[in-house]
Design a protein around this motif. Structure first.
Motif, PDB file in Angstrom:
ATOM      1  N   THR A  43       0.805  -1.224   0.000  1.00  0.00           N
ATOM      2  CA  THR A  43       0.000   0.000   0.000  1.00  0.00           C
ATOM      3  C   THR A  43       0.836   1.272   0.000  1.00  0.00           C
ATOM      4  OG1 THR A  43      -1.806  -1.126   1.146  1.00  0.00           O
ATOM      5  CG2 THR A  43      -1.738   1.284   1.316  1.00  0.00           C
ATOM      6  N   MET A  47       0.202   4.810  -2.032  1.00  0.00           N
ATOM      7  CA  MET A  47      -0.272   5.987  -1.307  1.00  0.00           C
ATOM      8  C   MET A  47       0.683   7.161  -1.484  1.00  0.00           C
ATOM      9  SD  MET A  47      -3.217   5.398   0.369  1.00  0.00           S
ATOM     10  CE  MET A  47      -3.224   6.596   1.693  1.00  0.00           C
ATOM     11  N   ASP A  52      -5.237   6.164  -6.251  1.00  0.00           N
ATOM     12  CA  ASP A  52      -6.416   5.605  -5.600  1.00  0.00           C
ATOM     13  C   ASP A  52      -6.225   4.101  -5.456  1.00  0.00           C
ATOM     14  OD1 ASP A  52      -7.409   8.132  -5.754  1.00  0.00           O
ATOM     15  OD2 ASP A  52      -9.284   7.590  -6.758  1.00  0.00           O
ATOM     16  N   TYR A  67      -1.809   3.227   5.639  1.00  0.00           N
ATOM     17  CA  TYR A  67      -2.242   4.518   5.088  1.00  0.00           C
ATOM     18  C   TYR A  67      -1.785   5.689   5.955  1.00  0.00           C
ATOM     19  CZ  TYR A  67      -6.258   4.302   8.381  1.00  0.00           C
ATOM     20  OH  TYR A  67      -7.059   4.228   9.482  1.00  0.00           O
ATOM     21  N   VAL A 160      -9.608   8.529   3.292  1.00  0.00           N
ATOM     22  CA  VAL A 160      -9.462   7.090   3.539  1.00  0.00           C
ATOM     23  C   VAL A 160     -10.767   6.579   4.143  1.00  0.00           C
ATOM     24  CG1 VAL A 160      -8.239   5.317   4.839  1.00  0.00           C
ATOM     25  CG2 VAL A 160      -6.979   7.262   3.900  1.00  0.00           C
ATOM     26  N   ALA A 190      -8.664   6.176  -0.819  1.00  0.00           N
ATOM     27  CA  ALA A 190      -8.226   4.814  -0.486  1.00  0.00           C
ATOM     28  C   ALA A 190      -9.322   4.146   0.318  1.00  0.00           C
ATOM     29  CB  ALA A 190      -6.920   4.848   0.299  1.00  0.00           C
ATOM     30  N   PRO A 211      -8.563   2.731  -9.684  1.00  0.00           N
ATOM     31  CA  PRO A 211      -7.810   2.329  -8.487  1.00  0.00           C
ATOM     32  C   PRO A 211      -7.000   1.054  -8.677  1.00  0.00           C
ATOM     33  CG  PRO A 211     -10.084   1.655  -8.273  1.00  0.00           C
ATOM     34  CD  PRO A 211     -10.000   2.434  -9.567  1.00  0.00           C
TER      35      PRO A 211
END
Length: 582
Positions: A43, A47, A52, A67, A160, A190, A211
């Motif tokens: 991730t 990020m 996305d 995140y 998020v 996200a 995404p």
């Protein structure tokens, strides 16, 4: 929705290799994180790149850091504007996320504000007006602030959705869509969810732009055939729960797994402070120190090994009787690896997990994925521990009987049976054995545990009088105050055992208090007073070895354990745990 290929993280990934700045790496180091979890390794690069994404991952896989670290890296700390928004299903998660992100952003002085129902809204308004870069909140209360125009979303660059399926189940989908429509069109979104029901899939199709999809697969894993159980405890009571479990289990060599290096050191320090023979094992140790700790553990000079997953990788010690998950593992693979450290070479093993209420979902997921029964257990009470101690004492006598060599004592036993009931003789033997265990087999008064050291500037005195002689804390405080003029608030901790008591007084007054107590009487009796012997934990000295309850080898190499909490010998404080002497 256009799906990008699933990313396979490198097993060699480190937080430094993911592209963080020095302040963020400092925050990672302060939290004691060693290596990124799979969800973090996949991730974080996306990020940081502003992509996305839709991430399907269970609770407890490390997604908050996945995140959260990129958010604190990307926000501009110099601007007192809300630049990132996190939607959470519950107030507990909103607070948890806020605390985590505050810790991540502390080196850069990033302000995080939690927004949730049940807290006065005017307090939240003041916090928002003071300026914050990140807001984490529940959909309903966030909408309240949006409608009151107390939350400005104009400068939000990233949003998020955490535990999206939970927000769906709680009926927040309409609120979420309303909030998303209020956000700037040019933003990063996200979405994190343990499952991907149709409404969540439609939500991602409508509001996310091309995404990337990340899936942390939940494959079934076979686990060793060992006893698995868990205790549900609040986070603040985990340490006490650990001591109670150790008191109850009286385990052999045990590995206690923690999630971070920091927690590993804290738990190991707490255990040593209670007189346990414990060592920490984590990624900050040099190879030489790691080898030393493992050698001591194999040789039995360390009973409790507190370790992180990375440090314990490949650990193979056949004598481990228990694995305790102080922190719940982040994924199924970690769980199976951890509990596989016990029950080896045909031996039985026990795996015990401490979970907070919020972590129950993760444990249930692990149980389903491993097809294992993880039994819920009630935390042992003082009465449970006392009963357990009596059972272990009985087993100690059985071990001695089966070992033989009792001929020199049979004559004395026969003489006693002429005047006393055999059951009373056995009960007296058990009582005597319990008292002797506390003194490591020596006919001397019980010595103070290494974990009961007086605070700085205080001395600890031992009196030859205890609960069985009717002594109460008030008697000690009154006698000291009356005979020495020392005010009651200057007197420290008091421990009253069966036939002895300990009291802390200012070190400078210790000699005066000793003389004064020996001149007077307590409940009509004269007492002898001396300075309590203190043995540093783990130094091999007699006092350092004689902390109770004990974990020692019985006859035939079986495990037995003895604690302070025997019938009629309940301590004033929590029972302390210790390992066998070096």
């Amino acid at each position: 929705m256009s799906e990008h290929p699933e990313i396979t993280p490198s097993t060699d990934a480190t937080f430094a290799s993911l592209g963080f700045s020095a302040p963020t790496l400092a925050a990672v180091e302060a939290q004691g994180f060693e290596r990124p979890t799979p969800i973090q390794a996949q991730t974080i690069p996306l990020m940081l790149a502003g992509r996305d994404l839709v991430a399907q991952a269970q609770t407890g896989t490390g997604k908050t850091a996945a995140y959260g670290l990129p958010l604190v890296e990307r926000v501009d700390a110099a601007r007192a504007e809300v630049q990132a928004l996190i939607l959470c299903p519950t107030r507990e998660l909103a607070v948890q996320v806020s605390e985590a992100l505050y810790a991540f952003g502390r080196p850069r002085r990033i302000r995080v504000v939690p927004i949730y129902g049940g807290q006065p809204i005017d307090r939240q308004i003041r916090a928002l007006r003071a300026g914050a870069q990140i807001v984490a909140g529940t959909p309903g209360r966030l909408l309240d602030h949006i409608r009151r125009q107390t939350l400005d979303l104009t400068h939000v660059r990233t949003v998020v959705l955490d535990e999206a399926d939970e927000m769906l189940a709680m009926g927040f989908v309409e609120d979420i869509e309303t909030i998303l429509r209020e956000l700037p069109a040019e933003r990063q979104t996200a979405l994190f969810s343990a499952t991907m029901p149709a409404p969540i899939a439609r939500l991602s199709q409508r509001y996310l732009r091309d995404p990337s999809r990340i899936t942390i697969a939940a494959h079934a894993r076979a686990v060793p055939r060992i006893r698995q159980s868990y205790y549900q405890v609040p986070w603040s009571q985990k340490t006490d729960a650990l001591f109670r479990v150790l008191d109850m289990e009286a385990p052999g060599p045990t590995i206690i797994f923690c999630g971070t290096k920091r927690v590993t050191e804290e738990v190991a320090e707490h255990l040593r402070g209670r007189g346990c023979l414990a060592e920490g094992l984590h990624g900050d140790l040099s190879q030489r120190d790691r080898d030393r700790v493992l050698r001591r553990f194999r040789e039995g000079r360390v009973e409790l090994l507190v370790a992180t997953d990375v440090a314990a990788r490949g650990l193979d010690i056949e004598t481990v009787t228990h694995v305790i998950n102080y922190d719940i593992p982040t994924d199924v693979e970690s769980y199976t690896h951890r509990i596989g450290r016990t029950g080896r070479a045909g031996r039985e093993g026990d795996a015990i997990t401490l979970v907070t209420p919020r972590e129950l979902r993760q444990l249930q997921f692990i149980a389903r994925a491993t097809r294992a029964e993880i039994k819920a257990m009630r935390l042992p009470s003082d009465a449970d521990i006392a009963l357990r101690r009596r059972e272990l004492l009985k087993q100690s006598l059985v071990d001695v009987i089966e070992a033989g060599g009792l001929e020199p004592y049979l004559g004395a036993a026969m003489d006693l049976m002429k005047t006393h009931d055999p059951a009373q003789i056995a009960a007296a033997a058990l009582k005597l054995l319990g008292a002797r265990e506390d003194a490591d087999g020596a006919a001397t008064p019980p010595e103070v545990s290494a974990g009961a050291r007086p605070e700085g500037g205080m001395g600890r005195l031992m009196l030859t009088m205890g609960r069985d002689e009717g002594l109460r804390p008030g008697d000690l405080v009154g006698a000291i105050a009356n005979e020495t003029g020392l005010p009651g608030q200057a007197i420290g901790a008091i421990d009253i055992l069966d036939h002895h008591a300990f009291v802390e007084v200012p070190e400078a007054k210790a000699d005066d208090v000793m003389r004064a107590l020996e001149r007077t009487t307590l409940r009509g009796q004269r007492v002898r007073v001396e300075k309590a012997p203190l043995g540093a934990e783990g130094d091999g000295s007699p006092a350092g070895r004689r902390a109770a309850p004990r974990m020692r080898r019985g006859a035939g190499g079986e495990r037995s354990g003895v604690g302070h909490a025997a019938a009629g010998a309940r301590p004033s404080r929590r029972p302390r745990v210790s390992g066998k002497g070096e």
